[in-house]
Scaffold this motif. Structure first.
Motif, PDB file in Angstrom:
ATOM      1  N   PRO A 126       0.750  -0.983   0.269  1.00  0.00           N
ATOM      2  CA  PRO A 126      -0.150  -0.145   0.132  1.00  0.00           C
ATOM      3  C   PRO A 126       0.951   1.619  -0.108  1.00  0.00           C
ATOM      4  N   THR A 127       0.698   2.593  -0.698  1.00  0.00           N
ATOM      5  CA  THR A 127       1.039   3.717  -0.807  1.00  0.00           C
ATOM      6  C   THR A 127       0.703   4.262   0.294  1.00  0.00           C
ATOM      7  N   LEU A 128       2.070   4.638   0.797  1.00  0.00           N
ATOM      8  CA  LEU A 128       1.624   5.703   2.328  1.00  0.00           C
ATOM      9  C   LEU A 128       1.212   6.294   2.472  1.00  0.00           C
ATOM     10  N   THR A 129       2.220   7.122   0.995  1.00  0.00           N
ATOM     11  CA  THR A 129       1.553   8.825   1.178  1.00  0.00           C
ATOM     12  C   THR A 129      -0.148   9.100   0.807  1.00  0.00           C
ATOM     13  N   ARG A 130      -0.664   7.320   0.178  1.00  0.00           N
ATOM     14  CA  ARG A 130      -1.976   8.115  -0.114  1.00  0.00           C
ATOM     15  C   ARG A 130      -2.696   7.815   1.280  1.00  0.00           C
ATOM     16  N   SER A 131      -2.369   6.935   1.852  1.00  0.00           N
ATOM     17  CA  SER A 131      -2.553   6.533   3.044  1.00  0.00           C
ATOM     18  C   SER A 131      -3.596   7.223   4.108  1.00  0.00           C
ATOM     19  N   THR A 132      -4.319   7.297   5.046  1.00  0.00           N
ATOM     20  CA  THR A 132      -4.831   8.632   6.094  1.00  0.00           C
ATOM     21  C   THR A 132      -4.371   7.626   7.256  1.00  0.00           C
ATOM     22  N   VAL A 133      -4.602   8.614   7.796  1.00  0.00           N
ATOM     23  CA  VAL A 133      -4.236   8.242   9.431  1.00  0.00           C
ATOM     24  C   VAL A 133      -5.172   7.874  10.081  1.00  0.00           C
ATOM     25  N   ARG A 134      -5.607   6.553  10.634  1.00  0.00           N
ATOM     26  CA  ARG A 134      -6.594   6.234  11.913  1.00  0.00           C
ATOM     27  C   ARG A 134      -6.491   6.261  12.939  1.00  0.00           C
ATOM     28  N   HIS A 135      -4.958   6.023  13.232  1.00  0.00           N
ATOM     29  CA  HIS A 135      -5.655   6.356  14.935  1.00  0.00           C
ATOM     30  C   HIS A 135      -3.700   6.735  15.364  1.00  0.00           C
ATOM     31  N   ILE A 136      -3.522   7.082  16.748  1.00  0.00           N
ATOM     32  CA  ILE A 136      -2.618   7.592  17.149  1.00  0.00           C
ATOM     33  C   ILE A 136      -2.594   7.419  18.031  1.00  0.00           C
ATOM     34  N   GLU A 137      -2.079   6.634  18.988  1.00  0.00           N
ATOM     35  CA  GLU A 137      -1.746   6.512  20.866  1.00  0.00           C
ATOM     36  C   GLU A 137      -0.126   6.816  20.798  1.00  0.00           C
ATOM     37  N   ILE A 138      -0.278   8.005  22.283  1.00  0.00           N
ATOM     38  CA  ILE A 138       1.370   8.052  22.846  1.00  0.00           C
ATOM     39  C   ILE A 138       0.848   7.650  24.486  1.00  0.00           C
ATOM     40  N   VAL A 139       1.844   6.259  24.392  1.00  0.00           N
ATOM     41  CA  VAL A 139       1.770   6.018  25.083  1.00  0.00           C
ATOM     42  C   VAL A 139       2.735   5.660  26.212  1.00  0.00           C
ATOM     43  N   PRO A 140       2.734   6.432  27.864  1.00  0.00           N
ATOM     44  CA  PRO A 140       4.612   6.925  29.123  1.00  0.00           C
ATOM     45  C   PRO A 140       4.668   5.183  29.307  1.00  0.00           C
ATOM     46  N   LEU A 141       5.840   5.427  29.167  1.00  0.00           N
ATOM     47  CA  LEU A 141       7.108   4.692  29.690  1.00  0.00           C
ATOM     48  C   LEU A 141       7.923   5.141  30.894  1.00  0.00           C
ATOM     49  N   ARG A 226       9.116   4.394   3.223  1.00  0.00           N
ATOM     50  CA  ARG A 226       8.216   4.528   1.422  1.00  0.00           C
ATOM     51  C   ARG A 226       7.703   2.793   0.917  1.00  0.00           C
ATOM     52  N   SER A 227       6.970   2.377   1.583  1.00  0.00           N
ATOM     53  CA  SER A 227       6.490   0.881   1.436  1.00  0.00           C
ATOM     54  C   SER A 227       6.274   1.022  -0.408  1.00  0.00           C
ATOM     55  N   ASP A 228       5.160   2.115  -0.521  1.00  0.00           N
ATOM     56  CA  ASP A 228       4.897   1.997  -2.064  1.00  0.00           C
ATOM     57  C   ASP A 228       6.015   2.163  -2.780  1.00  0.00           C
ATOM     58  N   GLU A 229       7.364   1.328  -2.775  1.00  0.00           N
ATOM     59  CA  GLU A 229       8.376   1.234  -3.184  1.00  0.00           C
ATOM     60  C   GLU A 229       8.522  -0.477  -3.543  1.00  0.00           C
ATOM     61  N   ARG A 230       7.421  -1.197  -2.427  1.00  0.00           N
ATOM     62  CA  ARG A 230       7.917  -2.528  -1.763  1.00  0.00           C
ATOM     63  C   ARG A 230       7.378  -2.710  -2.874  1.00  0.00           C
ATOM     64  N   PRO A 296      -6.283  -1.698  -9.127  1.00  0.00           N
ATOM     65  CA  PRO A 296      -6.010  -1.116  -7.837  1.00  0.00           C
ATOM     66  C   PRO A 296      -6.561  -1.756  -7.159  1.00  0.00           C
ATOM     67  N   TYR A 297      -6.784  -2.245  -5.607  1.00  0.00           N
ATOM     68  CA  TYR A 297      -6.941  -1.617  -4.243  1.00  0.00           C
ATOM     69  C   TYR A 297      -6.618  -1.505  -3.494  1.00  0.00           C
ATOM     70  N   GLY A 298      -7.527  -1.400  -2.598  1.00  0.00           N
ATOM     71  CA  GLY A 298      -7.307  -0.473  -1.179  1.00  0.00           C
ATOM     72  C   GLY A 298      -8.311  -0.354  -0.447  1.00  0.00           C
ATOM     73  N   ALA A 299      -8.837   0.308   0.350  1.00  0.00           N
ATOM     74  CA  ALA A 299      -9.728   0.630   1.308  1.00  0.00           C
ATOM     75  C   ALA A 299     -10.882   1.743   1.420  1.00  0.00           C
ATOM     76  N   ASP A 300     -11.597   1.742   1.995  1.00  0.00           N
ATOM     77  CA  ASP A 300     -12.968   2.648   1.545  1.00  0.00           C
ATOM     78  C   ASP A 300     -12.916   3.073   0.467  1.00  0.00           C
ATOM     79  N   GLU A 301     -12.989   2.436  -0.689  1.00  0.00           N
ATOM     80  CA  GLU A 301     -13.050   3.323  -2.026  1.00  0.00           C
ATOM     81  C   GLU A 301     -11.719   3.959  -3.011  1.00  0.00           C
ATOM     82  N   GLN A 302     -10.435   3.597  -1.812  1.00  0.00           N
ATOM     83  CA  GLN A 302      -9.221   4.645  -2.262  1.00  0.00           C
ATOM     84  C   GLN A 302      -7.742   4.208  -2.373  1.00  0.00           C
TER      85      GLN A 302
END
Length: 338
Positions: A126-141, A226-230, A296-302
């Motif tokens: 999957p082309t990372l630059t076309r991906s959207t953010v689904r979730h971000i988590e910040i976990v204190p260690l 750069r996963s879009d180059e794999r 093409p393939y993708g998520a949510d018609e993207q």
């Protein structure tokens, strides 16, 4: 009617040649396809098709075989794509739903596609630059470290540990998490990076060193991957099955399959739906006698990336297109549900 009949004759020649690997004669067409006309009429139609460069006679006294131009017309005039059997659909669903992460999805896609088509399967990550953010988590260690977790719409999960100058307060972590998630979720990664940068000025000056470290790390995650180059390739052993189907030796085809840039270009043709490149249309002399079916393939018609197969020009185009399309749909569903 004569034009329609000639198209039927061409379709019959393609289907018989794919099935038998033998040049097709007029008598065989009359016997197998019930075209409703005599052998003499079929011979006249075949002569017209040959004059138009759609079929040719490999040697004297032989039947006819399709040319690349003939395959192209056959594909362009396909009214329907062959439906997969219930067993094939179950096999795809069962095999793919067992995947544990994105890498596993891609590798499983390559394997099932190669098995279904008996061709070489090629899947772009999957082309990372076309991906959207689904979730971000910040976990204190412990001490002054935090764990950052980024989940994208392509199903990719990235984790980074950030060493901070001092331990952040729970309140700061909570504020930072809320603001970053609010600014980035649903945004494409390049835009998400810009929106995070705009956030830094909204924090108190004393908190900005911590905020800057975390935002900078997230920005690097977004921009450096750069996963879009794999590319994943599977089923190259199937090339040995094609044998005389190639106008050239198998070795140049294998060498071409090792060129990632070439594979990306081949798959890149499929930007708006199913795409078929036949022979010279691939733009590579080493691939004479082959065809590439991609979509093409993708998520949510993207569309996030593309996948496809490479095989001989003498391939079951309706069946191959059905298999490529089905695997792409299942992968897209997996990414959307992930």
């Amino acid at each position: 009617m004569s034009d329609d009949r000639r198209l039927e004759v061409l379709r019959a020649i393609v289907e018989d040649y794919v099935a038998t690997q033998e040049p097709v004669g007029s008598r065989a067409l009359v016997e197998r396809h019930h075209l409703g006309v005599s052998s003499a009429t079929i011979r006249n139609d075949m002569a017209v098709l040959e004059d138009e460069g759609l079929i040719h006679q490999p040697h004297t006294s032989a039947g006819r075989v399709p040319t690349d131009k003939g395959y192209r017309m056959f594909v362009d005039r396909l009214a329907t794509v062959k439906a997969l059997s219930p067993a094939e659909r179950r096999a795809i669903e069962t095999f793919l739903t067992g995947a544990v992460d994105l890498d596993d999805v891609v590798q499983r896609s390559v394997r099932i596609l190669a098995q279904l088509t008996n061709q070489v399967a090629i899947v772009q990550y999957p082309t990372l630059t076309r991906s959207t953010v689904r979730h971000i988590e910040i976990v204190p260690l412990d001490h002054s470290r935090v764990l950052l977790v980024v989940i994208t719409s392509s199903g990719r999960v990235e984790q980074r540990i950030v060493e901070l100058a001092e331990a952040p307060s729970e309140e700061l972590v909570s504020q930072l998490r809320t603001r970053i998630v609010g600014a980035t979720v649903g945004e494409r990664l390049p835009e998400a990076s810009l929106r995070m940068a705009d956030l830094m000025g909204s924090f108190a000056p004393a908190d900005r060193p911590i905020v800057t470290s975390i935002v900078t790390t997230l920005t690097h995650v977004f921009s450096n991957e750069r996963s879009d180059e794999r590319i994943a390739v599977g089923g190259t052993a199937n090339l040995a099955r094609f044998g005389s189907d190639f106008d050239t030796a198998i070795r140049p085809v294998l060498e071409t399959l090792e060129e990632q840039v070439v594979l990306l270009r081949l798959l890149g043709e499929a930007t708006a739906g199913m795409h078929v490149s036949i022979g010279a249309e691939t733009g590579n002399e080493s691939l004479a006698g082959t065809a590439v079916v991609s979509t093409p393939y993708g998520a949510d018609e993207q569309a996030l990336a593309t996948m496809g197969t490479l095989g001989p020009s003498r391939m079951d185009y309706p069946g191959t297109m059905a298999s490529v399309g089905a695997v792409a749909r299942y992968v897209g569903r997996l990414l959307a549900d992930g």
